[in-house]
Design an enzyme around this catalytic site. Structure first.
Site, PDB file in Angstrom:
ATOM      1  N   HIS A  29      -0.808  -1.671   0.685  1.00 24.46           N
ATOM      2  CA  HIS A  29      -1.200  -1.790   1.624  1.00 24.46           C
ATOM      3  C   HIS A  29      -0.198   0.094   2.442  1.00 24.46           C
ATOM      4  O   HIS A  29       0.100   0.632   1.435  1.00 24.46           O
ATOM      5  CB  HIS A  29      -0.366  -2.774   2.954  1.00 24.46           C
ATOM      6  CG  HIS A  29       1.448  -2.301   2.303  1.00 24.46           C
ATOM      7  ND1 HIS A  29       1.773  -2.073   3.224  1.00 24.46           N
ATOM      8  CD2 HIS A  29       2.478  -3.339   1.947  1.00 24.46           C
ATOM      9  CE1 HIS A  29       3.066  -2.152   3.303  1.00 24.46           C
ATOM     10  NE2 HIS A  29       3.236  -2.529   1.701  1.00 24.46           N
ATOM     11  N   CYS A  30      -0.984   0.004   3.799  1.00 29.08           N
ATOM     12  CA  CYS A  30      -0.359   1.242   4.220  1.00 29.08           C
ATOM     13  C   CYS A  30       0.465   1.360   5.482  1.00 29.08           C
ATOM     14  O   CYS A  30       1.102  -0.226   5.173  1.00 29.08           O
ATOM     15  CB  CYS A  30      -1.211   2.136   3.920  1.00 29.08           C
ATOM     16  SG  CYS A  30      -2.162   1.620   5.555  1.00 29.08           S
ATOM     17  N   MET A  31       0.609   2.049   6.102  1.00 30.88           N
ATOM     18  CA  MET A  31       1.579   1.575   7.417  1.00 30.88           C
ATOM     19  C   MET A  31       1.033   0.120   8.571  1.00 30.88           C
ATOM     20  O   MET A  31       1.467  -0.161   8.492  1.00 30.88           O
ATOM     21  CB  MET A  31       1.736   2.715   8.875  1.00 30.88           C
ATOM     22  CG  MET A  31       2.576   3.965   7.644  1.00 30.88           C
ATOM     23  SD  MET A  31       4.165   3.151   7.905  1.00 30.88           S
ATOM     24  CE  MET A  31       4.915   3.325   9.672  1.00 30.88           C
ATOM     25  N   ARG A  33      -2.522  -1.720   7.291  1.00 28.12           N
ATOM     26  CA  ARG A  33      -3.766  -1.793   6.474  1.00 28.12           C
ATOM     27  C   ARG A  33      -4.099  -2.379   5.611  1.00 28.12           C
ATOM     28  O   ARG A  33      -3.303  -1.751   4.395  1.00 28.12           O
ATOM     29  CB  ARG A  33      -4.946  -0.599   6.132  1.00 28.12           C
ATOM     30  CG  ARG A  33      -5.098  -0.109   7.777  1.00 28.12           C
ATOM     31  CD  ARG A  33      -6.276   1.190   7.740  1.00 28.12           C
ATOM     32  NE  ARG A  33      -6.347   2.017   8.067  1.00 28.12           N
ATOM     33  CZ  ARG A  33      -7.170   2.935   8.339  1.00 28.12           C
ATOM     34  NH1 ARG A  33      -8.082   3.757   7.921  1.00 28.12           N
ATOM     35  NH2 ARG A  33      -7.552   3.859   9.652  1.00 28.12           N
TER      36      ARG A  33
END
Length: 524
Positions: A29-31, A33
């Site tokens: 995961h990113c910030m 998504r």
């Protein structure tokens, strides 16, 4: 339901819609998504996913990305990973069936989503160039650092506020240490991530990059000048770690296996370290200084024009995948100056999207489906999460995407104008945008004026995006195609289909039990 149970429920709802645990090859995961690697893309039920309340949208790139929003994604991802692990342990594989839905004769939010998916697929194909793949790898180095940049940035802002107010003088030194500790060693983390991303041993990349921040380099002369700790910064760390990866791979190929454990790490650190000290630190330092000086010059002499261009072109850069080249520049500016003056300008692109979406809402009063999409995506848009509005509304419609960029240009020009007047607005971290950027703002004229200028930029972007879209975002053909009561049209098709299935043979003219095809992409 507790928070943990809610997050697990969201993960449990997503898993079967992406083909089950057997279809998952990777989870990250990113910030904002949840990023999934998939074995078979055809097993994903896109429309069912988008219908989940927690899902703000989906994006296709090198991974399948489900937009959950900041905070939520960090809590749902561990639950999703746990469900996948449990399913593998039980040797169960799920497969999702393709979603079926009756077609409607008028475009709806589902039609826009389908068009957005086609645009994303085409963009993905165009972005698979060696240069853009390289930029993506560079972005993968810095994205994991964003949570620490945000946390330390907010603490630094809080500490500055306490100092200005004269409150808690015994606590502010501790807060300063907490806020500054990560930035003092950021080169080490960049080196670690770089080696990991480029296929080397992460700790060796970190070890070589640590040379850059070691105080003892102040005793070394290179290129006729004495080095300073931190010279070259994150760019030097990036170059040093990439070099270390290549040295390590060379050693793995030629060093006998019996000596590998001793020789390879030694040569990797020694060779890369010497090149870093006597070459990369100086070169990267000059490049870093040039970036900072150019950013200052640009905003001081051409602030309004530069802001207009940057704010207007940022979303097209995102579509082309070129925005990833800005991440090392932001990080370099934060490391050098304490904040990046570019991010608040680029954040205006999201403001233009919000203004355009509000105009779309008013221009299509009869299309309840698209209006619901706008209403559900606007809160995330205000907080800087723009994917649902971009891929679900403006980009598939075509012309509203362009007018949204116009809104971003005017917002960026507003921020840039004040930079020309000596009131720079910066951000102490990267990642957040929109309203979420307020706690990270930093400027030359005090916190109150900085917040006021940034808020003025947002309002300008909202207003310009709204006006441009309302008056120039729709052609007569586009309005005729989309300003239709989709709910009534769907009921008509369903009723006609039921009559055909019952053998009555009577119905609305032209009606049949065969669903109408989805509309073609909108053209202005």
């Amino acid at each position: 339901m507790s928070t943990d149970d809610k997050n697990r429920a969201v993960a449990a709802a997503i898993l079967p819609l992406v083909g089950g645990a057997g279809n998952i090859t990777s989870v990250a995961h990113c910030m904002t998504r949840l990023r999934l690697g998939l074995r078979d893309r055809s097993l994903v039920r896109d429309e069912a996913l988008k219908a989940l309340p927690a899902v703000m949208g989906v994006v296709e790139d090198d991974t399948y990305q489900i937009v959950l929003g900041p905070g939520t994604v960090a809590r749902v991802t561990p639950e999703f990973e746990a469900l996948v692990a449990e399913a593998h342990e039980e040797d169960q594989e799920g497969a999702g069936a393709p979603a079926s839905s009756a077609g409607t004769p008028a475009p709806s939010a589902d039609d826009l989503a389908a068009q957005g998916a086609a645009i994303r697929a085409a963009r993905k194909a165009r972005n698979q160039t060696p240069f853009k793949l390289f930029l993506r790898r560079i972005a993968n180095v810095f994205v994991p650092l964003i949570p620490a940049l945000i946390g330390c940035g907010i603490i630094a802002g809080l500490n500055g506020l306490l100092i200005n107010l004269g409150w808690l003088p015994s606590v502010t030194p501790a807060l300063a240490a907490i806020a500054s500790g990560f930035m003092a060693l950021i080169a080490v983390f960049v080196g670690f991530n770089t080696a990991k991303e480029f296929g080397g041993t992460p700790i060796l990349g970190g070890a070589v990059a640590a040379v850059i921040v070691f105080p003892g380099v102040a005793k070394i002369d290179a290129f006729g000048q004495t080095l300073s700790p931190g010279q070259g910064g994150v760019l030097g760390a990036l170059g040093a770690a990439v070099l270390a990866v290549y040295v390590e791979k060379w050693c793995r190929r030629w060093v006998p296996e019996s000596l590998d454990v001793l020789v390879t790490p030694t040569l990797t650190v020694l060779v890369s370290g010497l090149v870093t000290i006597f070459g990369l630190m100086f070169v990267a330092g000059e490049v870093s200084n040039a970036i900072g000086e150019f950013a200052d010059w640009l905003l001081a002499h051409a602030g309004a024009g530069a802001g207009f261009v940057l704010g207007g072109l940022f979303l097209p850069l995102v579509m082309l995948g070129l925005h990833q080249a800005l991440i090392p520049i932001h990080t370099t500016l934060i490391e050098q100056q304490g904040s990046t003056v570019l991010l608040p300008i680029l954040a205006m692109a999201g403001a233009g999207q919000v203004g355009a979406a509000m105009a779309v809402y008013l221009k299509l009063p009869r299309n309840g489906s698209i209006r619901r999409t706008v209403k559900s995506a606007l809160p995330a848009g205000f907080l800087g999460v723009g994917e649902p509005l971009i891929y679900g509304v403006s980009l598939p419609l075509g012309r509203p995407f362009v007018t949204a960029c116009v809104g971003g240009a005017f917002g960026g020009g507003f921020i840039g104008l004040f930079s020309m007047l000596g009131a720079k607005v910066g951000s102490t971290a990267i990642g957040p945008s929109g309203w979420a950027l307020f706690p990270l703002l930093d400027g030359d004229e005090g916190l109150g004026r900085t917040i006021a200028i940034y808020a003025g930029g947002l309002l300008t972007g909202y207003l310009a995006g709204f006006v441009a879209t309302y008056f120039w975002g729709f052609s007569d053909r586009l309005l005729e195609e989309f300003d239709v009561d989709t709910e009534a049209a769907t009921e008509t098709v369903v009723a006609a289909g039921g009559a055909g299935a019952g053998g009555a043979g009577a119905g609305a003219p032209g009606a049949s039990d065969t669903p109408a095809p989805a509309s073609a992409p909108a053209k202005a």
